[in-house]
Design an enzyme around this catalytic site. Structure first.
Site, mmCIF file in Angstrom:
data_model
loop_
_atom_site.group_PDB
_atom_site.id
_atom_site.type_symbol
_atom_site.label_atom_id
_atom_site.label_comp_id
_atom_site.label_asym_id
_atom_site.label_seq_id
_atom_site.Cartn_x
_atom_site.Cartn_y
_atom_site.Cartn_z
ATOM 1 N N GLY A 1 0.736 -1.170 0.184
ATOM 2 C CA GLY A 1 -0.025 0.088 -0.084
ATOM 3 C C GLY A 1 0.829 1.278 -0.039
ATOM 4 N N TYR A 2 0.201 2.428 0.130
ATOM 5 C CA TYR A 2 0.667 3.607 -0.012
ATOM 6 C C TYR A 2 1.274 3.888 -1.290
ATOM 7 C CZ TYR A 2 1.509 8.017 2.174
ATOM 8 O OH TYR A 2 1.429 9.352 2.468
ATOM 9 N N HIS B 1 4.134 1.419 -8.145
ATOM 10 C CA HIS B 1 3.135 0.280 -8.014
ATOM 11 C C HIS B 1 2.233 0.146 -9.288
ATOM 12 C CE1 HIS B 1 3.753 1.305 -3.727
ATOM 13 N NE2 HIS B 1 3.926 0.127 -3.770
ATOM 14 N N GLN C 1 7.791 -9.623 7.539
ATOM 15 C CA GLN C 1 9.122 -9.182 6.760
ATOM 16 C C GLN C 1 9.859 -7.930 7.098
ATOM 17 O OE1 GLN C 1 6.511 -8.530 3.013
ATOM 18 N NE2 GLN C 1 7.782 -7.167 2.433
ATOM 19 N N GLY D 1 8.201 -5.487 -8.856
ATOM 20 C CA GLY D 1 9.090 -4.428 -9.368
ATOM 21 C C GLY D 1 10.585 -4.661 -9.126
ATOM 22 N N ASP E 1 13.093 -3.817 -6.252
ATOM 23 C CA ASP E 1 13.371 -4.948 -5.399
ATOM 24 C C ASP E 1 13.939 -5.702 -6.020
ATOM 25 O OD1 ASP E 1 12.029 -3.383 -2.720
ATOM 26 O OD2 ASP E 1 10.585 -3.345 -4.218
ATOM 27 N N GLN F 1 14.272 -9.377 -4.477
ATOM 28 C CA GLN F 1 12.817 -9.901 -4.174
ATOM 29 C C GLN F 1 12.584 -10.669 -5.545
ATOM 30 O OE1 GLN F 1 9.303 -8.480 -1.678
ATOM 31 N NE2 GLN F 1 8.788 -7.602 -3.636
ATOM 32 N N SER G 1 9.453 5.027 -3.805
ATOM 33 C CA SER G 1 9.331 4.290 -2.848
ATOM 34 C C SER G 1 8.275 4.843 -1.581
ATOM 35 C CB SER G 1 10.552 4.031 -1.960
ATOM 36 O OG SER G 1 10.434 3.544 -0.787
ATOM 37 N N ARG H 1 8.558 4.570 1.385
ATOM 38 C CA ARG H 1 9.373 5.182 2.449
ATOM 39 C C ARG H 1 9.792 6.551 2.252
ATOM 40 N NH1 ARG H 1 10.628 -0.576 2.896
ATOM 41 N NH2 ARG H 1 10.496 -1.233 5.095
#
Ligand code: AMP
Length: 291
Positions: free
Chosen positions: A31-32, A37, A61, A147, A150, A153, A185, A187
Site C-alpha cells: 500500500g501507500y 506500483h 518481513q 518491481g 526490489d 525479491q 518508494s 518510504r
C-alpha cells in the site's frame, strides 16, 4: 472495484473467475501506492482479464519494529488510485486473517538470500516467502507482477515459483523514478527535506558504476570502490551495503556471460532506501521503463 477482506471470499472469487476462463493478474503490495506500483498495475491490466491488487503490510518481513510502525498507510487514498487504474479487486486482509495462529512451518532460502537485503535484514526474505506463498494460494493468479526496484525479491520469487511449482508467470517491471532519478518508494515520505534533496545521488552512484563497466577493463572491486566512495563523499545517510553481483543468481563470480546487478542500501533517520541497476554483460541497462 470490489474490496475483499477475507481469505474465504478471495478464494471463492478466484475459483469463480477461473471457472469462467478468466486470466488473473496479481500485484502484491504493502500500500501507500505511488507511480511505481501503478506501473505494475498498468502492466497487469494490459495482459489479463482480471487484475487483483493486495494491500497488506506484512509484519513478518519487518526485522525492526520501528520500521513497521513508521510504514505509511492510507487505504482510502489507495482505493481511489486503484479505481482510477481499473483494478477489479483489492484484497485487503487483516493481520489476524493472514496469521490467525502461530505458524507451524518456516520457509528459508538456500540461495540468493545471503547477500544484499538478505544479509542485512535477517528474517526479511523468510517473511516475504511466507506471505507470498499464502497470497499465491489465496489469489491463485496466472501472472504476478513485481518491481525490479526490489531486484533481489524478484530473484527470490523466481526461486519460489520454480521450487514449489506454482503455475504462475513472473513478470518483472522496471523501476520507476522521480524526475531527479530517485527510485519511487513508499518510504520516501519519511525522508527529511534535506535527505530528500540529496537522495537522488544514490542513483548517480549506480550510474558511475555502470560507466566503469561500460568502459571495460573493470573489476568488481573497482566498481565497489567507485560507488562506495561517491556515496561516502556525497551523502549524509549511512551506507548499509554496496554490492556488485551476477543477476539473478546473486553470486560474486562475474564472467562475461553474466548479467550484472549493482545494488545499494542507504539508511536515513526514518527510512532505509534501496536501489539498483541491472546491466547486460557489456554494461547496457537491461530493463527500461516505457515511460
Ligand atoms: P511494496 O508496496 O513496497 O511492497 O511494493 C510492491 C511492489 O511494487 C513490489 O513488487 C515492488 O518492487 C514494486 N515497486 C515499488 N517501488 C517501485 C518502483 N519505484 N518502480 C517499480 N516497482 C516498484
Amino acid at each position: 472495484m470490489k474490496t475483499i477482506k477475507t481469505i474465504e471470499d478471495m478464494q471463492l472469487k478466484q475459483d469463480e473467475l477461473h471457472k469462467e476462463q478468466k486470466s488473473i493478474g496479481f500485484v502484491p503490495t504493502m500500500g501507500y501506492l505511488h507511480d511505481g506500483h501503478l506501473a505494475l498495475i498498468k502492466e497487469a491490466r494490459k495482459e489479463n482479464d482480471i487484475v487483483v491488487v493486495s494491500i497488506f503490510v506484512n509484519p513478518l518481513q519487518f526485522n525492526q519494529a520501528s520500521d513497521l510502525e513508521q510504514y505509511p498507510r492510507d487505504f482510502e487514498r489507495d482505493e481511489k488510485l486503484l479505481i482510477e487504474e481499473g483494478v477489479d479487486f483489492v484484497f485487503y486482509p487483516s493481520k489476524e486473517a493472514m496469521y490467525p495462529n502461530p505458524l507451524s512451518i518456516d520457509l528459508s532460502l538456500n540461495q540468493r538470500g545471503d547477500v544484499l537485503c538478505g544479509a542485512t535484514r535477517p528474517g526479511h526474505f523468510e517473511g516475504v516467502l511466507m506471505v507470498l506463498t499464502k497470497l499465491f494460494n489465496i489469489v491463485n493468479p496466472n501472472r504476478v507482477y513485481f518491481g525490479l526496484k526490489d531486484a533481489q525479491q524478484v530473484a527470490v520469487v523466481d526461486s519460489l515459483i520454480n521450487d514449489f511449482n506454482f503455475n504462475i508467470e513472473l513478470v518483472p517491471v522496471p523501476t520507476i523514478r522521480e524526475s531527479d532519478g530517485l527510485a519511487m518508494s513508499s518510504r520516501n515520505v519519511n525522508l527529511s527535506t534535506y535527505e530528500r534533496q540529496e537522495a537522488y545521488k544514490i542513483y548517480q552512484a549506480l550510474l558511475k558504476g555502470q560507466k566503469l563497466i561500460k568502459a571495460s577493463n573493470w573489476t568488481r572491486q573497482r566498481v565497489l570502490d567507485e560507488v562506495e566512495s561517491f556515496l561516502k563523499h556525497t551523502l549524509s545517510g549511512e551506507i548499509d551495503y554496496v554490492d556488485c553481483l551476477t543477476y539473478p543468481e546473486l553470486t560474486r563470480e562475474i564472467t562475461e556471460k553474466h548479467d550484472i546487478i549493482i545494488a545499494v542500501a542507504v539508511k536515513y533517520q526514518n527510512a532505509r532506501l534501496i536501489d539498483n541497476i541491472i546491466l547486460t554483460p557489456s554494461g547496457d541497462v537491461k530493463y527500461r521503463s516505457e515511460s
